[in-house]
Write an enzyme that holds these catalytic residues in place. Sequence first.
Site, short mmCIF file in Angstrom:
data_model
loop_
_atom_site.label_atom_id
_atom_site.label_comp_id
_atom_site.label_asym_id
_atom_site.label_seq_id
_atom_site.Cartn_x
_atom_site.Cartn_y
_atom_site.Cartn_z
CD GLN A 179 3.28 5.76 2.71
OE1 GLN A 179 2.33 5.23 2.28
NE2 GLN A 179 4.04 5.14 3.26
CG HIS A 223 -0.58 1.01 7.31
ND1 HIS A 223 0.31 0.63 7.99
CD2 HIS A 223 0.16 1.85 6.47
CE1 HIS A 223 1.45 1.15 7.91
NE2 HIS A 223 1.20 1.77 6.59
CD GLU A 224 -1.16 2.30 2.84
OE1 GLU A 224 -0.67 3.56 2.83
OE2 GLU A 224 -0.26 1.28 2.99
N GLY A 243 0.99 -1.07 -0.14
CA GLY A 243 0.21 0.09 -0.16
C GLY A 243 1.09 1.06 -0.12
CB CYS A 253 5.33 1.79 7.00
SG CYS A 253 4.78 3.35 6.23
CG LEU A 254 6.52 0.93 1.12
CD1 LEU A 254 5.89 1.33 -0.12
CD2 LEU A 254 7.79 0.10 1.05
CG HIS A 307 0.28 6.53 5.58
ND1 HIS A 307 1.52 7.09 6.10
CD2 HIS A 307 0.40 5.37 5.33
CE1 HIS A 307 2.25 6.35 6.53
NE2 HIS A 307 1.83 4.99 5.65
#
Length: 156
Positions: free
Chosen positions: A51, A130-131, A46, A88-89, A134
């Site tokens: 991000q 999660h996304e 994701g 997480c990225l 953000h």
Amino acid sequence: MALRDIRVMGDGVLNKTCKEVTKMTLRTKLLIHDMLDTMYDAGGVGLAAPQVGILKRIVVIDIGEGPIVLVNPEIVEESGEQTGEEGCLSVPGKSGIVTRPNHVKVKAFNEDMEPIELEGEELLARAFCHEIDHLDGHLYVELAKDGIHDVEYEED
């Protein structure tokens, strides 16, 4: 399409609330395709627009079943509970134990600004939560029980 730089924890853009997308433009469509390319290139499941430094309410997700694009997503229902590792990225090389709902229903718009409603369980439910976090300036590290730790990679 183009790969975009992924912002990492400590970058102020990750703590800001994103603005709603009011109309789909060519520029926004290009952003979505760049986000997908960037997510796949980084090996993520994701990616949210902040991000890559863009404060728009857009997320892309692919848990291995094909890409999902959510514009202005909103969780409308959740049930159950799951606890597991989350990464997480934007927090490279780290993970933490996070509790999330096990079932989530999301309403959003697709890439053509058509209303959609999706449901997910387990990994997809975790990815939705999660996304979407953000988009409101939150990282999973805020929810991690006992903080975050280094990810241990197995050698081939």
